[in-house]
Design a protein around this motif. Structure first.
Motif, PDB file in Angstrom:
ATOM      1  N   SER A   1       0.822  -1.226   0.000  1.00  0.00           N
ATOM      2  CA  SER A   1       0.000   0.000   0.000  1.00  0.00           C
ATOM      3  C   SER A   1       0.855   1.275   0.000  1.00  0.00           C
ATOM      4  N   ASP A   2       2.113   1.176   0.442  1.00  0.00           N
ATOM      5  CA  ASP A   2       3.006   2.357   0.452  1.00  0.00           C
ATOM      6  C   ASP A   2       4.008   2.334  -0.697  1.00  0.00           C
ATOM      7  N   MET A   3       3.830   1.402  -1.610  1.00  0.00           N
ATOM      8  CA  MET A   3       4.868   1.167  -2.613  1.00  0.00           C
ATOM      9  C   MET A   3       5.139   2.329  -3.548  1.00  0.00           C
ATOM     10  N   ASP A   4       4.104   3.113  -3.812  1.00  0.00           N
ATOM     11  CA  ASP A   4       4.308   4.237  -4.732  1.00  0.00           C
ATOM     12  C   ASP A   4       5.301   5.247  -4.160  1.00  0.00           C
ATOM     13  N   LYS A   5       5.476   5.213  -2.831  1.00  0.00           N
ATOM     14  CA  LYS A   5       6.422   6.146  -2.195  1.00  0.00           C
ATOM     15  C   LYS A   5       7.797   5.516  -2.022  1.00  0.00           C
ATOM     16  N   PHE A   6       7.912   4.226  -2.325  1.00  0.00           N
ATOM     17  CA  PHE A   6       9.170   3.497  -2.111  1.00  0.00           C
ATOM     18  C   PHE A   6      10.187   3.931  -3.171  1.00  0.00           C
ATOM     19  N   ASN A   7      11.305   4.504  -2.711  1.00  0.00           N
ATOM     20  CA  ASN A   7      12.336   4.924  -3.664  1.00  0.00           C
ATOM     21  C   ASN A   7      13.457   3.893  -3.681  1.00  0.00           C
TER      22      ASN A   7
END
Ligand SMILES: [Zn+2]
Length: 413
Positions: free
Chosen positions: A345-351
């Motif tokens: 669910s937080d993957m879009d923010k994972f750099n």
């Protein structure tokens, strides 16, 4: 000397001795043995005793068939060996450490695991090659995780999923529900057969073929996830129909069974990827509405969208109980990055570029010590016997550690 250890960025830069020292400090001060051991034992001391753990030493020697009775044994072994990598294997019918006495060590249980690597997307990505990865192509992995997670939860009813960045070019998923751990090799293969839509070797052009009956709900759901991103990500950002990267030529090969030359004519008139995609869709709709195409091409557009974005799984990792997989929080030998757990669910923010490295987390630990107004931190590293692993919370591994902790707590052991 320690200052140098903390300042350097990766193993390549570290002198070998300094890397060994840094790794030892990491295991001693930050590695979450307790939580990891609790997970792998599922509250049963016999279960963990029969669990195979393997190690790769710093000089690349592979040590298999190890198993441990207690967290302390496990911890002491790692402190002593200071391994470059820890692999988790199956739970066997006898403790693997008795391998010398009982040389047949039959695996009986293991988490259902999935491995997705970016190099399996080489034929569809345009930004990087081979094992390189950047925030642009990381989006392929994000899409794959989102699709796979929904399948595992909604279609199979699994509840206990741990997602882990593999340290360089992909991710692992550990499905830890009891029913998943007890799956036979055949059942694992059946699950794969249900999930996998990408079929054929490198010679096969369009790797997804859907039956012409109404779409399966799982495929429909995947398409809903893909559609939200397809234009921005695949058509515009990956620029898949760009002449410069031979994109249009490669795309037309996917249409080997569908009026390739006709589409070539229509699409060549346009310049940008988005114009070409729109031209393709309009022309395809026209052909389909006027019943010019055979029924087997009913979902051609959907097949193409899935071809570019549907999860490309490393089948060998999932289908067999025998396969070992790197433990969470290991340090990747080539990148120095920590294999951190994450939430889909937080993957879009994972750099993917900014994943903490060994040197970064030791630096943070050092800063923490300094804030404690202790001057000679080198001596403290050596002498602080009471330092607990939960000091991982004072580093950028904090969130990832909490993900592991919550995952283990939800197992209600
Ligand atoms: Zn890339």
């Amino acid at each position: 000397m320690l200052k140098t250890v903390l300042e350097n960025e990766s193993r390549q830069v570290f002198a070998e001795e300094q890397f060994q020292q840094a790794l030892h400090i990491y295991y001693e001060k930050l590695y979450p043995f307790k939580t990891l051991f609790k997970w792998l034992s599922y509250g049963d001391p016999l279960y963990i005793l029969k669990r195979e753990i393997a190690f790769t030493t710093l000089n690349d020697r592979y040590i298999r068939h190890k198993s441990f009775q207690s967290e302390e044994d496990f911890q002491q072994y790692i402190f002593k060996k200071n391994p470059a990598k820890i692999d988790i294997g199956a739970v066997c019918h006898v403790p693997p450490r008795d391998y010398a006495v009982v040389p047949v060590c039959r695996p009986i249980e293991k988490e259902l695991v999935f491995d997705i690597d970016i190099n399996d997307y080489n034929e569809v990505r345009t930004c990087c090659k081979e094992t390189d990865i950047c925030p642009k192509c990381w989006k392929f992995i994000c899409l794959a995780c989102k699709i796979l997670e929904r399948i595992l939860i909604e279609d199979f009813g699994f509840k206990h999923l741990l997602w882990v960045f593999s340290g360089r070019r992909g991710v692992h998923c550990w499905v830890s529900d009891k029913v998943a751990r007890q799956l036979s090799n055949e059942e694992r293969c059946s699950i794969l057969a249900y999930i996998n839509l990408i079929k054929g070797n490198t010679n096969v052009q369009r790797k997804v073929h859907l039956p012409s009956k109404p779409l399966h709900s799982s495929v429909q759901r995947a398409l809903e996830i893909i559609t939200k991103n397809f234009i921005d990500f695949i058509i515009i950002e990956q620029d898949i129909l760009n002449e410069d990267n031979n994109g249009l030529h490669k795309f037309l090969k996917l249409l080997w069974d569908c009026r390739q030359n006709e589409f070539k004519q229509v699409m060549s008139k346009c310049k940008t990827s988005i114009e070409r995609w729109n031209a393709f869709v309009i022309h395809l709709n026209l052909l389909q509405k006027s019943n010019c195409l055979p029924n087997k091409l009913k979902y051609l557009k959907e097949e193409i969208m899935l071809h570019y974005t549907y999860p490309r799984l490393d089948m060998a990792v999932t289908q067999s109980l025998d396969h070992l997989l790197k433990a969470p929080f290991c340090i990747h030998a080539k990148t120095g990055k920590v294999c951190i757990p994450f939430r889909v669910s937080d993957m879009d923010k994972f750099n993917v570029i900014q994943v903490p490295t060994l040197s970064v987390v030791l630096d943070e630990l050092n800063n923490y010590y300094q804030k404690q107004t202790l001057n000679n931190h080198f001596n403290i590293y050596k002498s602080d016997k009471n330092f607990e692993c939960n000091h991982i919370l004072n580093t950028s591994l904090c969130d990832s550690y909490n993900i592991l902790l919550n995952f283990v707590m939800e197992l209600e052991l």
